[in-house]
Design an enzyme around this catalytic site. Structure first.
Site, PDB file in Angstrom:
ATOM      1  N   ASP A  66      35.251  40.684  42.252  1.00 32.01           N
ATOM      2  CA  ASP A  66      35.797  42.042  42.161  1.00 32.01           C
ATOM      3  C   ASP A  66      35.115  42.896  41.091  1.00 32.01           C
ATOM      4  OD1 ASP A  66      38.016  42.196  44.142  1.00 32.01           O
ATOM      5  OD2 ASP A  66      38.716  40.426  43.066  1.00 32.01           O
ATOM      6  N   GLU A  71      36.321  50.117  37.124  1.00 28.79           N
ATOM      7  CA  GLU A  71      37.359  50.925  36.491  1.00 28.79           C
ATOM      8  C   GLU A  71      38.419  50.079  35.793  1.00 28.79           C
ATOM      9  OE1 GLU A  71      39.885  54.562  37.873  1.00 28.79           O
ATOM     10  OE2 GLU A  71      40.622  52.804  38.935  1.00 28.79           O
ATOM     11  N   ARG A  91      39.768  38.071  37.194  1.00 28.79           N
ATOM     12  CA  ARG A  91      39.004  39.249  36.803  1.00 28.79           C
ATOM     13  C   ARG A  91      38.798  39.350  35.282  1.00 28.79           C
ATOM     14  NH1 ARG A  91      39.973  44.664  39.773  1.00 28.79           N
ATOM     15  NH2 ARG A  91      37.929  44.811  38.772  1.00 28.79           N
ATOM     16  N   ARG A 136      49.969  44.030  37.874  1.00 28.15           N
ATOM     17  CA  ARG A 136      48.780  43.728  37.056  1.00 28.15           C
ATOM     18  C   ARG A 136      48.904  44.230  35.612  1.00 28.15           C
ATOM     19  NH1 ARG A 136      44.118  43.156  40.336  1.00 28.15           N
ATOM     20  NH2 ARG A 136      44.781  42.121  42.253  1.00 28.15           N
ATOM     21  N   HIS A 167      47.792  49.463  42.273  1.00 28.28           N
ATOM     22  CA  HIS A 167      47.655  50.173  41.006  1.00 28.28           C
ATOM     23  C   HIS A 167      48.289  51.561  41.104  1.00 28.28           C
ATOM     24  CE1 HIS A 167      43.916  47.545  40.209  1.00 28.28           C
ATOM     25  NE2 HIS A 167      44.793  47.237  39.273  1.00 28.28           N
ATOM     26  N   ILE A 248      39.316  44.895  50.619  1.00 27.50           N
ATOM     27  CA  ILE A 248      39.675  44.152  49.400  1.00 27.50           C
ATOM     28  C   ILE A 248      40.347  45.112  48.403  1.00 27.50           C
ATOM     29  CG2 ILE A 248      38.123  42.187  49.612  1.00 27.50           C
ATOM     30  CD1 ILE A 248      36.061  43.700  47.930  1.00 27.50           C
ATOM     31  N   CYS A 254      38.224  53.020  41.622  1.00 27.18           N
ATOM     32  CA  CYS A 254      37.895  51.688  41.069  1.00 27.18           C
ATOM     33  C   CYS A 254      36.408  51.467  40.891  1.00 27.18           C
ATOM     34  CB  CYS A 254      38.379  50.578  41.983  1.00 27.18           C
ATOM     35  SG  CYS A 254      39.575  50.981  43.202  1.00 27.18           S
TER      36      CYS A 254
HETATM   37  C1  CIR Z   1      41.673  43.654  43.035  1.00 29.82           C
HETATM   38  O1  CIR Z   1      42.623  43.271  43.709  1.00 29.82           O
HETATM   39  O2  CIR Z   1      41.670  43.578  41.817  1.00 29.82           O
HETATM   40  C2  CIR Z   1      40.462  44.229  43.735  1.00 29.82           C
HETATM   41  N1  CIR Z   1      40.248  43.542  44.965  1.00 29.82           N
HETATM   42  C3  CIR Z   1      40.631  45.704  43.971  1.00 29.82           C
HETATM   43  C4  CIR Z   1      40.705  46.485  42.685  1.00 29.82           C
HETATM   44  C5  CIR Z   1      40.905  47.935  42.915  1.00 29.82           C
HETATM   45  N2  CIR Z   1      40.910  48.642  41.683  1.00 29.82           N
HETATM   46  C6  CIR Z   1      41.568  49.768  41.477  1.00 29.82           C
HETATM   47  O3  CIR Z   1      42.337  50.216  42.324  1.00 29.82           O
HETATM   48  N3  CIR Z   1      41.432  50.354  40.296  1.00 29.82           N
END
Ligand code: CIR
Length: 259
Positions: A66, A71, A91, A136, A167, A248, A254
């Protein structure tokens, strides 16, 4: 349409790695096509450049599927970068390489060292920093950010990311200095009282994750009513393919850090 007070000069992106096809997702929407994802990423970077950005492209990190979603690793404010502590365990290793990259640009770097917070849950407006608690981003992480922002003179307000939404910014974006575009489910919470709020047309909720870069709005393509609404109101809009990142749970915000 309000004037644009905040101007950006730089954007940081990270090239998607082949492992991106294994990125985290809330539900199975099919296997991302890596080649198409890369083409979309090229388009995304080009759109940022067209909007006035110097784009710093970081190398792919295949150990972190990821990592293209840069971001979430840092909050960049004028003269200050704050390194996040992602709630997603897979992550957390993305933060150190981003810290190293940002240390070449920012003199002042702070670190969240307790709790969890991902910057996809942070919306910076002209008047405040809005932080959404989510799966998160927990209260300890929010408290740690609050302490840092207090020291630097920023006003912060805690809100809640809707249940089952990844998010806070999955559901909203700042499109000029006073206007927030948001899904109905998020706007209904009242967290944007005092702002001009535009609602995403029903059925096009994934379009909400859009960004303003100077005078251009970057949004995912495939949301014709949202795009038409913004254009009719005088916004300059660039729509970019995002079908593979969407599988994803990734979107426009992001994919870059903007400052
Ligand atoms: C995740 O689940 O962390 C990633 N697959 C997607 C992250 C997306 N980030 C965001 O919306 N700031």
């Amino acid at each position: 349409m309000a004037s644009h007070a905040v101007q950006f000069a730089t954007a940081i992106t990270r090239f998607p790695a082949p492992s991106a096809v294994n990125g985290l997702r809330a539900e199975d929407q099919g296997v991302p096509d890596y080649q198409l994802m890369m083409r979309h990423h090229v388009d995304y970077r080009a759109a940022l450049r067209d909007a006035g950005a110097v784009v710093i492209e970081l190398p792919m990190l295949d150990d972190y599927p990821d990592a293209q979603f840069v971001e979430d690793t840092a909050l960049c404010l004028p003269g200050l970068a704050i390194m996040m502590r992602p709630g997603a365990e897979s992550r957390r290793g993305e933060v150190a390489p981003m810290r190293q990259a940002l240390s070449l640009i920012f003199d002042d770097i702070e670190d969240i060292t307790t709790g969890f917070i991902e910057a996809g849950d942070i919306l910076v407006t002209e008047r405040e920093v809005l932080v959404g608690r989510s799966a998160r981003t927990d209260q300890d992480g929010v408290d740690a950010l609050q302490a840092i922002l207090n020291r630097h003179g920023y006003s912060m307000r805690v809100v809640d990311t809707p249940p089952d939404v990844l998010h806070f910014k999955t559901d909203c974006g700042l499109i000029d200095d006073t206007t927030i575009i948001a899904t109905r489910r998020l706007a209904r919470s009242g967290c944007f009282d005092g702002y001009d709020v535009k609602l995403i047309p029903d059925g096009e909720e994934p379009a909400a994750n859009m960004i303003r870069y100077n005078d251009t709005i970057l949004m995912a393509d495939g949301f014709p009513r949202t795009e038409a609404m913004l254009k009719a109101e005088g916004y300059t809009v660039t729509a970019i393919g995002n079908s593979e990142c969407a599988k994803i749970d990734g979107g426009m915000s992001c994919l870059s850090l903007r400052f």
